[in-house]
Design an enzyme around this catalytic site. Sequence first.
Site, short mmCIF file in Angstrom:
data_model
loop_
_atom_site.label_atom_id
_atom_site.label_comp_id
_atom_site.label_asym_id
_atom_site.label_seq_id
_atom_site.Cartn_x
_atom_site.Cartn_y
_atom_site.Cartn_z
N HIS A 105 17.11 -7.60 15.36
CA HIS A 105 16.74 -7.86 13.80
C HIS A 105 16.69 -9.34 13.98
CE1 HIS A 105 15.80 -6.53 9.72
NE2 HIS A 105 15.35 -7.73 9.78
N ILE A 106 15.98 -10.27 14.76
CA ILE A 106 16.31 -11.51 14.96
C ILE A 106 14.96 -12.30 14.86
CG2 ILE A 106 18.41 -11.47 16.43
CD1 ILE A 106 16.50 -11.96 18.93
N GLY A 130 -0.21 -8.95 4.93
CA GLY A 130 0.43 -9.85 4.14
C GLY A 130 0.60 -11.32 4.75
N ARG A 131 1.59 -12.10 4.29
CA ARG A 131 1.62 -13.39 5.12
C ARG A 131 2.02 -13.13 6.41
NH1 ARG A 131 4.90 -13.31 0.32
NH2 ARG A 131 4.30 -14.84 -1.28
N ILE A 132 2.82 -12.50 6.87
CA ILE A 132 3.48 -12.31 8.12
C ILE A 132 2.11 -11.87 9.10
CG2 ILE A 132 5.08 -11.53 10.01
CD1 ILE A 132 6.95 -11.76 7.73
N ARG A 147 -3.09 -2.14 2.05
CA ARG A 147 -3.08 -1.21 0.47
C ARG A 147 -4.48 -1.67 -0.02
NH1 ARG A 147 2.17 -2.36 -2.53
NH2 ARG A 147 1.94 -4.35 -1.36
N GLU A 166 19.85 0.58 11.10
CA GLU A 166 20.50 -0.42 11.88
C GLU A 166 21.81 -1.04 11.13
OE1 GLU A 166 18.01 -4.54 10.55
OE2 GLU A 166 16.88 -2.92 11.62
N ILE A 189 8.15 -5.01 13.38
CA ILE A 189 8.85 -6.38 12.62
C ILE A 189 8.92 -6.40 11.43
CG2 ILE A 189 8.53 -7.96 14.50
CD1 ILE A 189 6.32 -9.11 13.01
N ALA A 190 8.53 -5.03 10.88
CA ALA A 190 8.78 -4.90 9.26
C ALA A 190 10.07 -4.42 8.97
CB ALA A 190 7.83 -3.43 9.09
N ARG A 191 10.39 -3.03 8.96
CA ARG A 191 11.62 -2.82 8.40
C ARG A 191 12.12 -1.15 9.23
NH1 ARG A 191 13.15 -6.97 6.85
NH2 ARG A 191 14.11 -7.48 4.94
#
Length: 329
Positions: free
Chosen positions: A287-288, A156-158, A179, A269, A238-240
């Site tokens: 998570h920064i 995606g964007r990131i 996807r 977290e 860096i997703a979730r």
Amino acid sequence: MTRPAVLVARAVFPETIAKLRAHFDVEDNPADTIFTKAELSAKLAGKAGAFITGSERIDAEVLDANPQLRAVCNMAVGYNNIDVDACTTRGVLATNTPDVLTETTADFGFALMMAAARRVAESEHFLRRGEWTKWSYDMFAGSDVHGATLGILGMGRIGQAVARRGALGFGMKVSYHNRSRLAPEIEAPIGARYVDKQTLLRECDHLVIVVPYSAASHHAIGAAELAQMKPTATLTNIARGGVVDDAALAVALRERRIAAAGLDVFEGEPKVHPDLLTVPNVVLTPHIASATVATRRAMAGLAADNLIAALTGAVPPTPINPQVLAARG
């Protein structure tokens, strides 16, 4: 005329509170307390809108307890903390903050990947412990980033921003799995190659995970997937939290099935799986990835703009479920 009441669930910039107070009666949370579900539901009583972060879960139970709620505006691009279907069914508008954090998050993801590849955290801890007494030919020898194969899961964007940094800044070969395949005009400038997940895992030197969290992506990277990666490869998340099986990753790192990892997000977290704290070849951050002052101000401002628009009859800039607006007419 009575102004709508809104809840700002976490501490935020004073100028954001001032912006909202120009339109609403605001209950804020300067103590930055993390509310339990029951506390959040009670705080939302009588509120038309909520300014929330990833620590607040908005689900059917909370919504049913507060039928007057009209908008929930997330100060984050991810929104797995919001039951969007439950919001849509009840006519509650949900919004997020995409775009404003794309480049900053990609910067951090690339930095985390490089730190893992070049063993920055390991070597710093070694130095701080006073163990550096001489040079040696293989001391903290890591893996190259320039010219290596960058694998991106979630384009995606990131993901695209990470790919640009790798291809155009470091001459990396970019492979990705998504996807759906990107348009040729997006792939071409960075030489991105669309591959299946198994090929991505097998071929990449550095895997960066940027896929949104959902039930479908839960533990998308587990023991079986880690076993397909090169023993010299690194993994950056860096997703979730929950996209990676943290327990399985800790085992893979300890047994050197992969070389290193960089993690900014974790299952459960702010708790971190204890096994990750005992392996040396992982870089851990709280998570920064979006944490620059400019970006966090932009995120807060966009969340506030969404809430103001949602409750004053305007069109919010970044709705998640715009069908609610259509239904409202």
